[in-house]
Design an enzyme around this catalytic site. Structure first.
Site, PDB file in Angstrom:
ATOM      1  N   ASP A  46       0.850  -1.072   0.100  1.00  0.00           N
ATOM      2  CA  ASP A  46       0.128  -0.098   0.055  1.00  0.00           C
ATOM      3  C   ASP A  46       1.006   1.267   0.176  1.00  0.00           C
ATOM      4  OD1 ASP A  46      -2.049   1.891   0.102  1.00  0.00           O
ATOM      5  OD2 ASP A  46      -2.217   1.449   2.601  1.00  0.00           O
ATOM      6  N   ASN A  48      -0.648   4.582  -0.106  1.00  0.00           N
ATOM      7  CA  ASN A  48      -1.333   5.680   0.219  1.00  0.00           C
ATOM      8  C   ASN A  48      -2.021   5.663   1.785  1.00  0.00           C
ATOM      9  OD1 ASN A  48      -3.487   3.944  -0.445  1.00  0.00           O
ATOM     10  ND2 ASN A  48      -4.616   5.141  -1.755  1.00  0.00           N
ATOM     11  N   ASP A  50      -4.362   3.686   2.900  1.00  0.00           N
ATOM     12  CA  ASP A  50      -5.851   3.432   3.029  1.00  0.00           C
ATOM     13  C   ASP A  50      -5.849   1.606   3.503  1.00  0.00           C
ATOM     14  OD1 ASP A  50      -5.344   1.871   0.619  1.00  0.00           O
ATOM     15  OD2 ASP A  50      -6.856   2.616  -0.680  1.00  0.00           O
ATOM     16  N   ASP A  54      -1.643  -1.202  -3.856  1.00  0.00           N
ATOM     17  CA  ASP A  54      -2.100  -0.589  -5.096  1.00  0.00           C
ATOM     18  C   ASP A  54      -0.960  -0.715  -6.177  1.00  0.00           C
ATOM     19  OD1 ASP A  54      -0.009   1.373  -4.164  1.00  0.00           O
ATOM     20  OD2 ASP A  54      -1.564   2.314  -2.697  1.00  0.00           O
ATOM     21  N   ASP A 225      -9.780 -15.963 -15.942  1.00  0.00           N
ATOM     22  CA  ASP A 225     -10.575 -16.494 -14.855  1.00  0.00           C
ATOM     23  C   ASP A 225     -11.889 -17.413 -15.216  1.00  0.00           C
ATOM     24  OD1 ASP A 225     -11.279 -16.055 -11.690  1.00  0.00           O
ATOM     25  OD2 ASP A 225     -13.042 -15.566 -12.772  1.00  0.00           O
ATOM     26  N   GLU A 289      -7.687 -20.860 -16.042  1.00  0.00           N
ATOM     27  CA  GLU A 289      -8.015 -21.197 -14.802  1.00  0.00           C
ATOM     28  C   GLU A 289      -9.153 -22.185 -14.786  1.00  0.00           C
ATOM     29  OE1 GLU A 289      -9.542 -20.380 -10.543  1.00  0.00           O
ATOM     30  OE2 GLU A 289     -10.489 -19.668 -12.332  1.00  0.00           O
TER      31      GLU A 289
HETATM   32  C1  NOJ Z   1     -11.763 -17.785  -9.730  1.00  0.00           C
HETATM   33  C2  NOJ Z   1     -10.960 -16.833  -8.822  1.00  0.00           C
HETATM   34  O1  NOJ Z   1      -9.638 -17.091  -8.739  1.00  0.00           O
HETATM   35  C3  NOJ Z   1     -11.659 -16.714  -7.689  1.00  0.00           C
HETATM   36  O2  NOJ Z   1     -10.998 -15.630  -6.716  1.00  0.00           O
HETATM   37  C4  NOJ Z   1     -12.875 -15.867  -7.986  1.00  0.00           C
HETATM   38  O3  NOJ Z   1     -13.798 -15.663  -6.658  1.00  0.00           O
HETATM   39  C5  NOJ Z   1     -13.675 -16.653  -8.948  1.00  0.00           C
HETATM   40  N1  NOJ Z   1     -12.921 -17.280 -10.007  1.00  0.00           N
HETATM   41  C6  NOJ Z   1     -14.967 -15.915  -9.683  1.00  0.00           C
HETATM   42  O4  NOJ Z   1     -14.442 -14.902 -10.395  1.00  0.00           O
END
Ligand code: NOJ
Length: 554
Positions: A46, A48, A50, A54, A225, A289
């Protein structure tokens, strides 16, 4: 002495067939010869105050990554987001959330990374957007809105009944009723993450143009993803129950997801993404993934004529029993499943799984590092695993993860593995001057990166020297793999390239183990204990408790 001898686990050599591809490819692409490092941006640095990391923070820490020796950095999402799923709920696929910085900060980050020879891999979330994305706001507004079909809207089966029994990965029905138009929308994850409809040509074009936006800005690849979930079967049939379900598992596991995951048409999406990436110079790469079988994983390479991902993530070691025999089995099955044009990869942890340091018996985290960095295939390491970081205890009142909030106390929550990076012994481990969004690993005072850097036998020193050895040794980097022995205690294999052979032996126990070398002779060039090397070995190799060694064979 006698007791030590009794504790020996003697292992004799039995050479198994070599990996199909005997790559000796000196000029291998970065995604093949490199090491990938995952950053969870909320928890890295981080700047800043918060309490949330970032992009500027990542830029500030690039020299650490360069010194660690990694080649590419995959950063979990930093798109604008209401953060219901911490960035995996995107409201704009072509911008940066102000909590993480600005597009200008992103441009600086890319430039600074490239200056140091580091590649940047973005997270791309094709399956869903946030329910606050302007596309969804439009889509839900009326049945005849031009964006209606960008999401999956269906009538209920009957009054107050969703269209079918499909479940959300995060528990409950995957359908949410929307009173505005009296229809249900589908969401594989949270109700705040409506699924995008990749059958719609305009949506498809919009998503690919978002990828183009980042490619133009210089990203070197994407981690895609949830690829398994992108397409659903159009018939909307109920999914069958999984007879092996146990109630210790998440509710999602009650069903066999034959209509909502791993549909053939997912591959058309990856093919299109790959075609797009291949229009750019410099080997832009795709990492998909999915928690799937080896066979399903192999399909995500596509074919040489119609390629898909360079690296379909291989998560099988995460769920394997931690014995030499079962790791050997995973390696053998994986190697056998790969298409001839497929390059392997290995993952031991990420932001969705409990940390290595918590999953493994003490002492074995060092063997895990050796497994990850000496097997054939691209390794992905998760930030702070190089420090041996453990899961952090997150008291219920500080829980953040939607999975924990929806199913509290069951151990499914993902906060423990997402805690801030431990940089030094100062307040909040040097992560923030504010209040960290998740508690810190209490051991940070001694286990931080700065302290470990000056300890020649620390976990960080182990990772650094292993990455260095791998980079300097084509056999360990792109060479072939041949398993030579495995029992419950020791896994041994040979990596070979450019006329050089290396014998790797890993002790999965906390007792002394012995491996017979047959007629192999050589010199120890590396030990996970990071002490004596250059010792000649012949006849047999004795491994200390939790020790892994690399021997250069004569
Ligand atoms: C896989 C991601 O690694 C996970 O963190 C996320 O919650 C789900 N896909 C939904 O996007």
């Amino acid at each position: 002495m006698k007791s030590i001898i009794l504790a020996f686990s003697a292992l004799t050599l039995a050479v198994l067939p070599s990996s199909k591809a005997t790559a000796t490819d000196a000029g291998a692409a970065w995604w093949k010869s490199g090491v990938v490092y995952q950053i969870y941006p909320r928890s890295f640095q981080d700047t800043n105050g918060d309490g949330v990391g970032d992009l500027k923070g990542i830029t500030q820490r690039l020299d650490y990554l360069r010194d660690l020796g990694v080649d590419a950095v995959w950063i979990s999402p930093f798109y604008p987001s209401p953060m219901k799923d911490f960035g995996y709920d995107v409201t704009n696929f072509t911008d940066v959330d102000p909590r993480f910085g600005t597009l200008a900060d992103f441009d600086t980050l890319v430039a600074e990374m490239h200056k140091r020879g580091l590649r940047l891999v973005m997270d791309f979330v094709p399956n869903h957007s946030s329910d606050e994305h302007p596309w969804f706001v439009e889509s839900r507004s009326s049945k005849d809105n031009p964006k209606r079909d960008w999401y999956m809207w269906r009538d209920g089966r009957s009054a107050n009944q969703p269209p079918n029994n499909w479940l959300s990965v995060f528990s409950g029905s995957a359908w949410t009723y929307d009173p505005t138009t009296s229809q249900y929308y589908y969401h594989a994850f949270l109700k705040e993450q409506p699924d995008l409809n990749w059958h719609n040509a305009e949506l498809r074009a919009a998503m690919l143009s978002a990828m183009r936006f980042w490619l133009e800005r210089g990203v070197d690849g994407f981690r895609i993803d949830g690829i398994s979930h992108t397409m659903e079967d159009a018939a909307l049939l109920d999914e069958p129950a999984d007879p092996s379900y146990k109630d210790t598992k998440p509710e999602f596991d009650k069903l066999l997801h034959v209509y909502t995951t791993e549909q053939r048409s997912n591959h058309s999406i990856v093919r299109e993404m790959r075609k797009l990436c291949d229009q750019y110079p410099g080997e832009r790469a795709l990492i998909t993934e999915a928690y799937i079988t080896f066979e399903q994983q192999a399909a995500y390479y596509g074919t040489p004529e119609a390629p898909e991902a360079q690296l379909p993530f291989n998560f099988h070691l995460i769920s394997a029993d931690w014995t030499a025999a079962s790791v050997a089995k995973v390696v053998a099955e994986y190697e056998a499943s790969l298409p001839t044009h497929g390059w392997p990869n290995w993952v031991l942890s990420n932001h969705d799984k409990h940390r290595l340091g918590t999953r493994l018996p003490q002492g074995q985290a060092r063997i895990a590092a050796m497994v990850l960095l000496t097997l054939r295939g691209t390794p992905t390491l998760y930030y702070a695993d190089e420090l041996g970081m453990k899961d952090v205890f997150v008291p219920p009142e500080r829980a953040q993860d939607p999975v924990e909030l929806k199913t509290p106390g069951k151990g499914f929550g993902r906060d423990p593995e997402r805690a801030p990076m431990m940089w030094d012994a100062t307040t909040n481990a040097g992560f923030t001057t504010g209040t960290p969004w998740l508690p810190l690993e209490p051991d940070y005072v001694t286990l931080n990166a700065e302290a470990q850097d000056s300890d020649p036998q620390s976990m960080l020193s182990l990772y650094k020297s292993l990455v260095k050895l791998r980079r300097a040794t084509p056999a360990l980097n792109v060479g072939s793999y041949k398993q030579v022995a495995a029992n419950e205690d020791v896994l041994a294999f040979i990596r070979e390239a450019a006329g050089q052979k290396f014998f790797v032996a890993l002790n999965f126990t906390d007792k002394i183990s012995k491996v017979a070398l047959g007629d192999l002779v050589g010199r120890v060039v590396f030990t996970s204990v990071l002490d004596q090397v250059e010792q000649s070995v012949a006849g047999a190799l004795e491994l200390r408790p939790n020790e892994g060694v690399v021997v250069r064979l004569d």
